[in-house]
Scaffold this motif. Structure first.
Motif, PDB file in Angstrom:
ATOM      1  N   GLY A 143       0.815  -1.210   0.000  1.00  0.00           N
ATOM      2  CA  GLY A 143       0.000   0.000   0.000  1.00  0.00           C
ATOM      3  C   GLY A 143       0.842   1.251   0.000  1.00  0.00           C
ATOM      4  N   HIS A 144       2.032   1.180  -0.597  1.00  0.00           N
ATOM      5  CA  HIS A 144       3.001   2.272  -0.696  1.00  0.00           C
ATOM      6  C   HIS A 144       3.594   2.647   0.654  1.00  0.00           C
ATOM      7  CE1 HIS A 144       0.661   2.675  -4.473  1.00  0.00           C
ATOM      8  NE2 HIS A 144       1.873   2.810  -4.967  1.00  0.00           N
ATOM      9  N   ARG A 145       3.419   1.802   1.653  1.00  0.00           N
ATOM     10  CA  ARG A 145       4.050   2.003   2.960  1.00  0.00           C
ATOM     11  C   ARG A 145       5.202   1.011   3.098  1.00  0.00           C
ATOM     12  NH1 ARG A 145       0.386   1.317   8.145  1.00  0.00           N
ATOM     13  NH2 ARG A 145       0.216   3.608   8.054  1.00  0.00           N
ATOM     14  N   LEU A 146       6.394   1.524   3.347  1.00  0.00           N
ATOM     15  CA  LEU A 146       7.541   0.654   3.585  1.00  0.00           C
ATOM     16  C   LEU A 146       7.561   0.228   5.044  1.00  0.00           C
ATOM     17  CD1 LEU A 146      10.343   2.465   1.559  1.00  0.00           C
ATOM     18  CD2 LEU A 146       9.574   0.116   1.200  1.00  0.00           C
ATOM     19  N   PRO A 147       7.689  -1.074   5.296  1.00  0.00           N
ATOM     20  CA  PRO A 147       7.829  -1.524   6.681  1.00  0.00           C
ATOM     21  C   PRO A 147       9.244  -1.269   7.190  1.00  0.00           C
ATOM     22  CG  PRO A 147       7.989  -3.388   5.205  1.00  0.00           C
ATOM     23  CD  PRO A 147       7.710  -2.183   4.333  1.00  0.00           C
ATOM     24  N   GLU A 148       9.439  -1.476   8.465  1.00  0.00           N
ATOM     25  CA  GLU A 148      10.750  -1.304   9.093  1.00  0.00           C
ATOM     26  C   GLU A 148      11.816  -2.142   8.394  1.00  0.00           C
ATOM     27  OE1 GLU A 148      12.640  -2.065  13.562  1.00  0.00           O
ATOM     28  OE2 GLU A 148      10.873  -3.171  12.900  1.00  0.00           O
ATOM     29  N   VAL A 149      11.479  -3.374   8.039  1.00  0.00           N
ATOM     30  CA  VAL A 149      12.465  -4.309   7.509  1.00  0.00           C
ATOM     31  C   VAL A 149      11.730  -5.364   6.702  1.00  0.00           C
ATOM     32  CG1 VAL A 149      12.388  -5.559   9.713  1.00  0.00           C
ATOM     33  CG2 VAL A 149      14.290  -5.969   8.171  1.00  0.00           C
ATOM     34  N   ILE A 150      12.374  -5.881   5.651  1.00  0.00           N
ATOM     35  CA  ILE A 150      11.820  -6.983   4.873  1.00  0.00           C
ATOM     36  C   ILE A 150      12.847  -8.110   4.838  1.00  0.00           C
ATOM     37  CG2 ILE A 150      10.315  -5.543   3.451  1.00  0.00           C
ATOM     38  CD1 ILE A 150      12.365  -5.663   1.221  1.00  0.00           C
ATOM     39  N   ALA A 151      12.382  -9.302   4.541  1.00  0.00           N
ATOM     40  CA  ALA A 151      13.273 -10.460   4.474  1.00  0.00           C
ATOM     41  C   ALA A 151      14.223 -10.327   3.290  1.00  0.00           C
ATOM     42  CB  ALA A 151      12.451 -11.739   4.355  1.00  0.00           C
ATOM     43  N   GLY A 152      15.329 -11.063   3.361  1.00  0.00           N
ATOM     44  CA  GLY A 152      16.370 -10.924   2.360  1.00  0.00           C
ATOM     45  C   GLY A 152      16.247 -11.827   1.150  1.00  0.00           C
ATOM     46  N   TYR A 153      15.100 -12.458   0.949  1.00  0.00           N
ATOM     47  CA  TYR A 153      14.951 -13.375  -0.187  1.00  0.00           C
ATOM     48  C   TYR A 153      15.057 -12.643  -1.525  1.00  0.00           C
ATOM     49  CZ  TYR A 153      13.329 -16.703   3.299  1.00  0.00           C
ATOM     50  OH  TYR A 153      13.253 -17.528   4.384  1.00  0.00           O
ATOM     51  N   ASP A 154      15.549 -13.365  -2.509  1.00  0.00           N
ATOM     52  CA  ASP A 154      15.756 -12.780  -3.827  1.00  0.00           C
ATOM     53  C   ASP A 154      14.423 -12.475  -4.501  1.00  0.00           C
ATOM     54  OD1 ASP A 154      16.413 -13.150  -6.975  1.00  0.00           O
ATOM     55  OD2 ASP A 154      18.161 -12.438  -5.867  1.00  0.00           O
ATOM     56  N   ARG A 155      14.376 -11.356  -5.190  1.00  0.00           N
ATOM     57  CA  ARG A 155      13.141 -10.920  -5.853  1.00  0.00           C
ATOM     58  C   ARG A 155      12.664 -11.926  -6.895  1.00  0.00           C
ATOM     59  NH1 ARG A 155      12.246  -4.809  -8.340  1.00  0.00           N
ATOM     60  NH2 ARG A 155      10.104  -5.105  -9.119  1.00  0.00           N
ATOM     61  N   ALA A 156      13.601 -12.583  -7.564  1.00  0.00           N
ATOM     62  CA  ALA A 156      13.218 -13.540  -8.599  1.00  0.00           C
ATOM     63  C   ALA A 156      12.530 -14.772  -8.026  1.00  0.00           C
ATOM     64  CB  ALA A 156      14.461 -13.967  -9.381  1.00  0.00           C
ATOM     65  N   ALA A 157      12.679 -15.001  -6.718  1.00  0.00           N
ATOM     66  CA  ALA A 157      12.122 -16.208  -6.107  1.00  0.00           C
ATOM     67  C   ALA A 157      10.747 -16.002  -5.504  1.00  0.00           C
ATOM     68  CB  ALA A 157      13.079 -16.714  -5.025  1.00  0.00           C
ATOM     69  N   THR A 158      10.261 -14.763  -5.449  1.00  0.00           N
ATOM     70  CA  THR A 158       8.993 -14.475  -4.771  1.00  0.00           C
ATOM     71  C   THR A 158       8.157 -13.517  -5.599  1.00  0.00           C
ATOM     72  OG1 THR A 158       9.972 -12.633  -3.528  1.00  0.00           O
ATOM     73  CG2 THR A 158      10.047 -14.799  -2.496  1.00  0.00           C
ATOM     74  N   ALA A 159       6.844 -13.615  -5.442  1.00  0.00           N
ATOM     75  CA  ALA A 159       5.944 -12.716  -6.166  1.00  0.00           C
ATOM     76  C   ALA A 159       5.990 -11.303  -5.612  1.00  0.00           C
ATOM     77  CB  ALA A 159       4.516 -13.250  -6.100  1.00  0.00           C
ATOM     78  N   GLY A 160       6.358 -11.177  -4.345  1.00  0.00           N
ATOM     79  CA  GLY A 160       6.463  -9.874  -3.701  1.00  0.00           C
ATOM     80  C   GLY A 160       7.473  -9.964  -2.585  1.00  0.00           C
ATOM     81  N   PRO A 161       7.795  -8.849  -1.973  1.00  0.00           N
ATOM     82  CA  PRO A 161       8.749  -8.878  -0.866  1.00  0.00           C
ATOM     83  C   PRO A 161       8.197  -9.702   0.293  1.00  0.00           C
ATOM     84  CG  PRO A 161       7.682  -6.736  -1.004  1.00  0.00           C
ATOM     85  CD  PRO A 161       7.273  -7.489  -2.226  1.00  0.00           C
ATOM     86  N   VAL A 162       9.023 -10.558   0.863  1.00  0.00           N
ATOM     87  CA  VAL A 162       8.594 -11.403   1.980  1.00  0.00           C
ATOM     88  C   VAL A 162       8.686 -10.584   3.260  1.00  0.00           C
ATOM     89  CG1 VAL A 162       9.081 -13.480   3.315  1.00  0.00           C
ATOM     90  CG2 VAL A 162       9.352 -13.490   0.814  1.00  0.00           C
ATOM     91  N   PRO A 163       7.593 -10.485   4.022  1.00  0.00           N
ATOM     92  CA  PRO A 163       7.637  -9.662   5.236  1.00  0.00           C
ATOM     93  C   PRO A 163       8.581 -10.245   6.282  1.00  0.00           C
ATOM     94  CG  PRO A 163       5.367 -10.135   4.579  1.00  0.00           C
ATOM     95  CD  PRO A 163       6.255 -11.027   3.767  1.00  0.00           C
TER      96      PRO A 163
END
Length: 639
Positions: free
Chosen positions: A594-614
């Motif tokens: 929702g255009h809000r950046l959380p404090e931190v996201i997981a380090g998984y590679d973008r190519a491996a996931t549909a979106g950033p892993v919380p």
């Protein structure tokens, strides 16, 4: 996510509430406690509704309509042949020390009926530090809780020695006094009861107001309500970066709290984040304010005033206070009051003091008004004195910290246990000199020399500071640079050994300017290699090293504010393409939230996931993450 896992968080005016899918509060603890919170204490720990003796279920789960208001639709259990007799429309809001609820119960029956509503309420007044899942337990000798019935509700009181907190519940209409009962098993909770007469297909309304009265300073709304969104003058455009900037500015408004400034005046500053950090944090507030400088320079002035007011004056081993040192965090809860935790005013940060000096000069440079820099001259000189003495520059040649077993083991921004480690995962032993703090110290000395020249008219002092900065830079390039890796060490340990894990802290050195141009550009490009850059953001620790873990707090996750500092450093050294890559990944990640950046996201590679892993325990909203899109915009404009 199941209905049981669903949580709604509302925040406004230094108060927040976390609710379940049905608008309930059950008194949970751990990583996501629910309840009404004000000044580091939980003022409402149970808020559970039944209708005709059964708990209604969420037909429409609780959803935040605005940042401070949520709504849900509830019904008793029913079947296709025996549909629910009632529908309950529930609207809940939070404000300065208040939580309000409007219940509208609608009868689905063709005949008049009397509905019974029961609401079980409790206030445990738990300190936030008690609610964390860290296996710590605190004694409370002499503590007493009492509940009093009033004509229109309840009042909960909590006392321990000179400490007194209260929570009141006011109801319209008033509950049935004869049916209001204590819980089973006995405790301070009470169940309020109403018998509401409903006409055929009729409805009735129930209005409830909870007021938290924390110990000490009362909670009040600002004289002029802050907007939910900034006007068009703040950021222009409709692209994803602009939306992230708008969301970030709105979140900064939500997190703004009143504190006392250097001359006793009230100033409003961004608290660090929710749920754990709705208070003044030195490092967080300083970097947040720096990111906002081109857009809201008044925030920096307020933060500088608040931090000058809490600057260390004496030596106190328990809290880490030292003369001239800038505070790491302040707390207002019971455990801090009785010094059961050191965080009432805790000074365990090696970097807040140089960042205070960096921001003071940057504010002057931005607004071209010397009044604040002149007003805080004494505080700035004390901060420099701390860096030279207790901070370690004279004795060790660097800013250093010794792990604090009663507070923070690590006292840089990566402050979790084990975060400052060798490639084999071993935690460095102190006194520890982390790389980014040396960059901040260098920048602070250079910038303060400019203030001494231009504002304070003290050329000899300016010369001494420039000489100290030059010596620090020369030592740093010799001691921290790892020739084989072509990269700076994360830290030096107490024996002077290079802590050789490849970490994102190196990117902060581009921002501070302590690296020469050749090394800076080499480091900047290295941070965009696949082991560091996930496609969403630069990881805190490069993948492939033994201590790397994509779901750790500081050993492989990715932090927006960390990337914002790096992006500003990339822009400083002309690495515009790299800055665009970092900004593009973060903006894409924000669009998934929702255009809000959380404090931190997981380090998984973008190519491996549909979106950033919380990251499962991230604060949101969180101040320096909220300000990150503004820093990215600045970096892109500089590039």
């Amino acid at each position: 996510m199941t209905a049981a896992d669903h949580r709604v968080q509302l925040v406004r005016d230094a108060t927040f509430v976390r609710l379940g899918a049905d608008g309930e509060i059950s008194g949970t603890r751990g990583s996501a406690p629910d309840g009404l919170f004000a000044r580091d204490a939980r003022h409402l720990s149970r808020w559970q509704l039944t209708v005709d003796g059964t708990a209604p279920v969420a037909l429409v789960p609780a959803t935040a309509e605005t940042d401070d208001t949520a709504a849900c639709v509830l019904t008793p259990e029913g079947t296709r042949d025996n549909p629910p007799p009632y529908t309950v429309f529930r609207t809940q809001s939070v404000g300065a020390g208040t939580f309000t609820e409007h219940l509208r119960i609608v009868s689905n029956r063709p005949d008049p009926v009397t509905a019974r509503l029961d609401l079980t309420v409790d206030a445990d007044f738990a300190d936030l530090f008690e609610l964390r899942a860290d296996d710590r337990h605190y004694t409370k000798p002499g503590a007493e809780g009492h509940v009093h019935h009033t004509a229109d509700g309840l009042r909960f009181d909590y006392r321990r020695s000179d400490w007194h907190s209260a929570t009141s519940v006011t109801c319209r209409p008033a509950p049935d006094p004869a049916a209001t009962t204590p819980p089973d098993p006995p405790g301070t909770a009470r169940t309020l009861t109403w018998r509401l007469s409903l006409a055929a297909h009729g409805q009735a309304d129930l209005h409830l107001t909870v007021r938290a009265r924390p110990h000490g300073r009362p909670l009040t709304a600002p004289a002029e309500p802050r907007p939910h969104r900034r006007g068009p003058a703040a950021v222009d455009g409709t692209d994803d970066l602009t939306r992230a900037c708008e969301r970030g500015l709105a979140d900064i408004d939500l997190l703004t709290i009143p504190v006392t400034g250097v001359d006793g005046e009230e100033v409003r500053i961004p608290a660090a984040g929710i749920p754990w950090f709705l208070t003044l944090f030195g490092r967080d507030s300083l970097l947040t304010s720096y990111f906002l400088l081109p857009y809201r320079p008044a925030t920096a002035a307020a933060v500088l005033s608040a931090l000058a007011a809490t600057q260390g004056r004496r030596h106190d081993t328990f809290s880490g206070e030292q003369p001239g040192r800038i505070v790491h965090e302040t707390r207002h809860g019971e455990l801090a009051h009785f010094r059961q935790v050191p965080y009432g005013r805790y000074y365990g940060a090696v970097d807040a003091t140089p960042l205070f000096l960096v921001l003071l000069h940057a504010h002057y440079e931005t607004v071209r008004d010397a009044s604040l820099a002149a007003r805080l001259e004494g505080h700035a000189r004390q901060a420099v004195d701390w860096m030279l003495t207790d901070g370690g520059l004279r004795e060790h040649g660097y800013l250093v910290y010794t792990p604090d077993p009663g507070g923070l083991v690590n006292q840089n921004w990566k402050d979790s246990a084990g975060a400052v480690c060798f490639r084999d995962g071993t935690q460095a032993q102190g006194p520890i000199a982390v790389s980014e703090a040396q960059g901040y110290a260098y920048d602070a000395l250079v910038r303060t020399a400019e203030l001494a020249d231009e504002v304070w008219r003290d050329e000899p002092y300016a010369r001494r500071l420039r000489e100290a900065a030059g010596r620090l830079r020369e030592r740093f390039l010799t001691d921290f640079w790892m020739p084989e890796a072509g990269f700076p060490a994360l830290a030096l340990d107490g024996a002077g050994r290079q802590v050789d894990a490849l970490a994102s802290d190196a990117g902060h050195l581009l921002w501070s300017g302590i690296l020469d141009e050749g090394r800076a550009r080499r480091v900047g490009r290295r941070l965009l290699e696949p082991d560091f850059f996930s496609g969403w953001a630069i990881r805190t620790l490069a993948a492939g090293q033994k201590p790397y873990h994509p779901l750790s707090y500081h050993r492989g996750s990715a932090w927006p504010h960390d990337n914002a500092v790096i992006a500003l450093g990339l822009a400083r050294h002309g690495l515009a393409a790299e800055a665009r890559t970092v900004a593009g990944g973060l903006v894409a990640a924000a669009a998934h939230h929702g255009h809000r950046l959380p404090e931190v996201i997981a380090g998984y590679d973008r190519a491996a996931t549909a979106g950033p892993v919380p990251y499962p325990h991230a604060c949101s909203p969180q101040a320096w993450a909220a300000a990150t899109p503004l820093a990215l915009r600045t970096a892109l404009e500089q590039g």
